[in-house]
Design an enzyme around this catalytic site. Structure first.
Site, PDB file in Angstrom:
ATOM      1  N   VAL A  50       0.870  -1.193   0.000  1.00  0.00           N
ATOM      2  CA  VAL A  50       0.000   0.000   0.000  1.00  0.00           C
ATOM      3  C   VAL A  50       0.901   1.235   0.000  1.00  0.00           C
ATOM      4  O   VAL A  50       2.064   1.162   0.400  1.00  0.00           O
ATOM      5  CB  VAL A  50      -0.920   0.070   1.251  1.00  0.00           C
ATOM      6  CG1 VAL A  50      -1.920  -1.073   1.247  1.00  0.00           C
ATOM      7  CG2 VAL A  50      -0.098   0.071   2.542  1.00  0.00           C
ATOM      8  N   VAL A  55       6.065   2.363  -1.017  1.00  0.00           N
ATOM      9  CA  VAL A  55       5.214   1.175  -0.915  1.00  0.00           C
ATOM     10  C   VAL A  55       5.513   0.404   0.365  1.00  0.00           C
ATOM     11  O   VAL A  55       6.640  -0.039   0.579  1.00  0.00           O
ATOM     12  CB  VAL A  55       5.405   0.244  -2.122  1.00  0.00           C
ATOM     13  CG1 VAL A  55       4.346  -0.854  -2.096  1.00  0.00           C
ATOM     14  CG2 VAL A  55       5.379   1.016  -3.418  1.00  0.00           C
ATOM     15  N   SER A  56       4.506   0.239   1.206  1.00  0.00           N
ATOM     16  CA  SER A  56       4.669  -0.484   2.463  1.00  0.00           C
ATOM     17  C   SER A  56       3.965  -1.840   2.394  1.00  0.00           C
ATOM     18  O   SER A  56       2.877  -1.942   1.836  1.00  0.00           O
ATOM     19  CB  SER A  56       4.060   0.334   3.605  1.00  0.00           C
ATOM     20  OG  SER A  56       3.970  -0.466   4.761  1.00  0.00           O
ATOM     21  N   PRO A  57       4.586  -2.871   2.987  1.00  0.00           N
ATOM     22  CA  PRO A  57       3.919  -4.175   3.053  1.00  0.00           C
ATOM     23  C   PRO A  57       2.926  -4.231   4.216  1.00  0.00           C
ATOM     24  O   PRO A  57       2.291  -5.263   4.417  1.00  0.00           O
ATOM     25  CB  PRO A  57       5.092  -5.129   3.295  1.00  0.00           C
ATOM     26  CG  PRO A  57       6.034  -4.322   4.135  1.00  0.00           C
ATOM     27  CD  PRO A  57       5.912  -2.894   3.636  1.00  0.00           C
ATOM     28  N   ASP A  95       6.459   2.741   8.712  1.00  0.00           N
ATOM     29  CA  ASP A  95       7.110   1.439   8.849  1.00  0.00           C
ATOM     30  C   ASP A  95       8.156   1.456   9.955  1.00  0.00           C
ATOM     31  O   ASP A  95       8.570   0.422  10.449  1.00  0.00           O
ATOM     32  CB  ASP A  95       7.786   1.041   7.530  1.00  0.00           C
ATOM     33  CG  ASP A  95       6.768   0.680   6.459  1.00  0.00           C
ATOM     34  OD1 ASP A  95       5.639   0.313   6.818  1.00  0.00           O
ATOM     35  OD2 ASP A  95       7.112   0.784   5.271  1.00  0.00           O
TER      36      ASP A  95
END
Ligand SMILES: *[C@@H]1O[C@H](CO)[C@@H](O)[C@H](O)[C@H]1NC(C)=O
Ligand SMILES: *[C@@H]1O[C@H](CO)[C@@H](O)[C@H](O)[C@H]1NC(C)=O
Ligand SMILES: *[C@@H]1O[C@H](CO)[C@@H](O)[C@H](O)[C@H]1NC(C)=O
Ligand SMILES: *[C@@H]1O[C@H](CO)[C@@H](O)[C@H](O)[C@H]1NC(C)=O
Length: 777
Positions: A192, A352-354, A464
């Site tokens: 996301v 983009v972060s997981p 994050d």
């Protein structure tokens, strides 16, 4: 693969005729690429780069307190080499490391030159990092990147240089005729946008062209050996390696390393060569174990009797070669065919972060402020949540599993063959003072990049890993290395302030040169092309939209020249060959979130990349060479290392290294899904990194008294957790936790530990120890 292998000569002839017909068809279309030989030489390699599993700060979050103390699973360098039989070749190395390092690249290239002459050089070798934030740091040469690791860490650096070299040697020696297939798939739930308010500042018309605010596409290569069938797979997909948090202390390849481990095991279990003869068994049974177990006792009572005869073995000295021989995956290796290599490479993951569930305030549980990712004005309270929240290992597994499953699907359906020439261009650019011509309302305008600088939002971190690296605090802050270097903190001049505007400068790193350079200014950029695949090697983290703009620009140069048809596949290989933090669009830069604050060379950084990549692309189409550019510095001899070596290891009186301090109770029985934990008297893992070996091992009893390796450091279900009772203690413990997988074979097991201790005089002695035997039903 099996299908193809079993096609005997007549079928092969038919296939070849179809192939020939296809080539003729393409030739008659005047298709330039198809005039080339259909086959390449392909070779893959993989080597352990885990590095020091204790005392060393982990690279990524810049969290001073996050030092390694054990291994979740080992890190690897995975390489593919593709060569035209009589022509060009390229080598691509994917590291389970946070990023590539200029200094590592320089030293690897020097080794390759010594070994192979001019076959490999900076031009045709790319070394890329997956961006795990759970690997040992200290291997970069610029000051900013080694503050939290107490300076340079030779152990981390050497593990990388050695491992990359070994992995390239393997790939080189494995070169054999084969083909490459390319395929793509959409993976929706593995990333996301973590700075959506910055993304939203991009023009609406541009955003309107895309369905999502991050790239969802995975581009995959399938390597097929002419004789053996599939031998490997590399793919590119953008998502951060931040499923493991900033407080984790176990070495891990994070979600991409996980995906690679799962895919390699998947292939071995389904294509285990001659041993995997029984294909009626479900995929779920780990064939590597079931195939080697013969004649185990199936009856629970019998198993218990057998287990009772194996009490905990006392710790004993061993030779290193013995401990290495006991690994699971070396026993899997088949001499007569190449080992399957799967790599999950990083792309434009900048924003983009997981942590796909979103970010929430740890005090209130409510979503963080959309525009600033803060909670009541405080950034340190806002954390992203992965799909396994609150279990970071589970989040890592899930995001890894999603990439693995998508890759298998795309791999199984890959049918478009790469064909055409192999080519490459590489140059070094001084990004600190580059004139960039950009189009503006009245035609074009010349702007400039600036010396590197980091903005205030850099210290705020991201969802994050919030609150990272705020080392501009008072005198008592920071570690010994910081106290040594902080005196040169520089107040930026007016020119730099204007150039970087609207970034408020926190650290003017590009103008700080004492005791040596704080930030890079000379960076490599590179294009590799293999037929219709084009790889853009960038030395940083491009955001989603920055990556799209770069790909589009290069695509239009390549396709307008007519050398490449419309069906080219362009991927960005992020964090490759060197590292220089982030690259955002100019609109995202204006918002100055973490990524904008970390875009080093000012608002026109992306335009500079696009301008220079366009030159490389043009050179590719015209066949012209490009200038080498200025050389980046080699700062190895100036590095300062403050991390203290291991002093010595001791055990209490009467106890040996490798003895258990907490054992599995005698006559225990466990079920699948249970945890088994054993604690051993141990020594610092830095005494021997156990490269291509293991610290932890689960063994299963075969026959009367033969113990066979079943799970090791590489396995997701096994954790090696190392600790000292206090910071200066010479004693230490290895806690080994095994969560028995649902796929474990019933039988008698034990857990073993391997290590090396250092005595008062500095000599290193290897040891091993095992737990009581126990039964798994
Ligand atoms: C974010 O900031 C923009 C611009 O200041 C504003 O229009 C918008 O309402 C804000 N969004 C939220 C959710 O606060
Ligand atoms: C473009 O031209 C207009 C009219 O001459 C002028 O007002 C404007 O400042 C120019 N813009 C740039 C970026 O030079
Ligand atoms: C374990 O089982 C063996 C054999 O059945 C028995 O002799 C021994 O006493 C048992 N040990 C414990 C601790 O129960
Ligand atoms: C095993 O350990 C994990 C992690 O420490 C824990 O979450 C889990 O509940 C444990 N499972 C069992 C069956 O004890």
């Amino acid at each position: 693969m099996k299908l193809y292998l079993h096609l005997r000569p007549c079928v092969k002839v038919v296939l070849e005729m179809i192939w020939l017909g296809f080539v003729l068809l393409l030739l008659s279309d005047g298709h330039k690429a198809a005039a080339q030989s259909p086959n390449y030489l392909i070779g893959l390699g993989s080597y352990d780069i885990t590095g020091p599993a204790a005392d060393v700060n982990m690279m990524g979050y810049a969290n001073m307190d996050q030092t390694a103390s054990g291994v979740h699973f080992r890190l690897r360098a995975r390489t593919f080499i593709v060569a035209e039989p009589q022509g060009n070749r390229v080598a691509f190395v994917n590291l389970d490391a946070c990023m590539a390092s200029q200094l590592v690249t320089i030293k690897v290239l020097a080794r390759l030159k010594a070994r192979y002459g001019d076959i490999y050089s900076e031009n045709n070798v790319a070394i890329s990092g997956i961006h795990t934030h759970a690997g040992p740091g200290g291997y970069l040469q610029y000051i900013v990147y080694i503050v939290t690791s107490l300076g340079f860490v030779p152990e981390s650096f050497n593990a990388l240089v050695d491992g990359i070299e070994q992995s390239i040697i393997q790939a080189h020696e494995n070169l054999r005729p084969g083909s490459i297939f390319i395929n793509k798939g959409e993976l929706l739930d593995a990333g996301v946008n973590r700075s959506p308010s910055a993304y939203l500042n991009n023009p609406a018309t541009e955003r309107g062209k895309y369905e999502y605010d991050v790239d969802k596409e995975m581009t995959l290569l399938k390597f097929v050996d002419d004789e053996w069938g599939p031998i490997g797979s590399f793919n590119w997909f953008a998502t951060h390696g931040t499923s493991m948090s900033r407080t984790n202390s176990l070495i891990s390849g994070d979600n991409k390393g996980t995906a690679a481990r799962f895919m390699e095991d998947w292939f071995d279990e389904n294509n285990g060569g001659s041993r995997a003869s029984d294909t009626s068994k479900t995929n779920a049974i780990p064939r590597r174990v079931s195939n080697i177990i013969n004649g185990v006792h199936e009856n629970h009572h019998e198993l218990l009797e057998v287990a009772a005869s194996f009490q905990s073995s006392l710790g004993r000295p061993v030779t290193r070669s013995m401990s290495m021989a006991r690994r699971v995956r070396s026993s899997l290796r088949q001499a007569d065919r190449p080992k399957f290599v799967a790599a999950f490479c990083q792309s434009n993951c900048g924003d983009v972060s997981p942590n796909v569930l979103g970010s929430f305030c740890i005090d209130t549980g409510l979503p963080c402020d959309f525009n600033s990712s803060t909670c009541g004005g405080k950034n340190e309270l806002c954390y992203g949540r992965g799909p396994g929240y609150p279990d970071e290992f589970e989040s890592t597994r899930i995001i890894g599993d999603r990439q693995f499953r998508k890759a298998v699907e795309v791999f199984n359906e890959a049918s478009e063959q790469l064909r055409g020439k192999i080519d490459y261009r590489h140059t070094y650019i001084d990004f600190s003072k580059l004139d960039v011509t950009i189009s503006s309302e009245n035609g074009s305008e010349v702007v400039r990049t600036c010396p590197a600088a980091m903005g205030f939002s850099f210290a705020a971190g991201t969802t994050d890993g919030p609150g990272a690296f705020d080392f501009t605090q008072g005198d008592d802050q920071g570690n010994a290395f910081w106290r040594l270097v902080r005196n040169v903190l520089k107040t930026p001049g007016e020119e730099q302030v204007d150039c970087q505007s609207p970034k408020p400068i926190l650290l003017d790193t590009g103008e700080m040169k004492e005791p040596y350079d704080w930030a890079p200014s000379i960076l490599p950029i590179q294009i590799l092309s293999i037929g219709q695949l084009v790889v853009l090697s960038v030395p940083g983290e491009f955001t989603t939209m920055a990556g799209r703009r770069l790909r589009d620009a290069v695509r239009s140069v390549l396709t307008s020249a007519g050398d490449f048809d419309e069906n080219i596949h362009i991927v960005i290989a992020g964090l490759t060959n060197a590292y220089s933090q982030y690259v955002t669009t100019i609109e995202e830069y204006e918002i100055q979130r973490y990524e904008g604050a970390s875009t080093l060379y000012g608002p026109h950084t992306l335009s500079a990349y696009i301008q220079e990549f366009n030159k490389l692309a043009t050179a590719l189409t015209t066949g012209l060479t490009v200038s080498t550019g200025p050389s980046p510095p080699d700062l190895l001899n100036q590095q300062i290392s403050l991390l203290t070596p291991v002093v010595m290891d001791t055990t209490p009186f009467g106890v040996n290294f490798g003895d258990t301090s907490a054992d599995v109770p005698q006559n225990s029985t466990f079920a699948r899904g249970d945890n088994v934990t054993v604690v051993f008297y141990s020594a610092c893992p830095r005494n021997d990194l156990m490269t291509e070996g293991t610290f932890a091992l689960v063994e299963i009893l075969q026959g009367e008294d033969s113990w066979v390796p079943a799970y090791d450091d590489d396995d997701f279900c096994l954790r090696f957790i190392w600790s000292r009772p206090s910071k200066l203690s010479t004693r230490s413990y290895a806690r080994i936790e095994w969560k028995i997988p649902e796929t474990a074979f019933p039988g008698v097991y034990r857990i073993s530990h391997f290590g090396a201790s250092k005595n008062l005089f500095g000599s290193i002695n290897h040891f091993a120890g095992s737990s009581n035997a126990f039964v798994v039903v």
